[in-house]
Design a protein around this motif. Sequence first.
Motif: not given
Length: 149
Positions: A127-149
């Motif tokens: 995903y990244y070019q300079n230097p070439l490197e993989d990315s970690v796609v991270m997600i925050c599920d806002l509904g889950e975040r809100n229900s867990s406090g």
Amino acid sequence: MTPEDIDDICRIERETFLDDAWPRSMFEDDIGDNSSYWPVVRNSSGRVLAYANMRIFFSDRAYMTNLAVEKNMRRMGIGSLLMQHMIERAENENCVAIALDVRVSNDVAQNLYKKFGFREFQRTKNYYQNPLEDSVVMICDLGERNSSG
């Protein structure tokens, strides 16, 4: 973000992302784009110390493209302040989730995102070019975040 902020933002962008920094034109083109949100943190004289960017897609999904803090202002809670602000903005926009990409090697950023409820979703090869490197796609599920406090 205002046109007057772009010089400071480009300076922070270059010192943070080096050869992978966005060109000035990308920031200039984003001014006035209603789907793009650019909070900045300034010092008392108005100089930009940190910035972030988030875009809203499909009216209920957010993608965070940037978060950067001036090198000598890191580890002072400014990144956390921006993260909290971005999450609150996404919630106010009725988004159900926020996604972002981060370098596989950037443990500091990944730990910050995890602190705010982000989890690894997948990886994107080269995903990244300079230097070439993989990315970690991270997600925050806002509904889950809100229900867990």
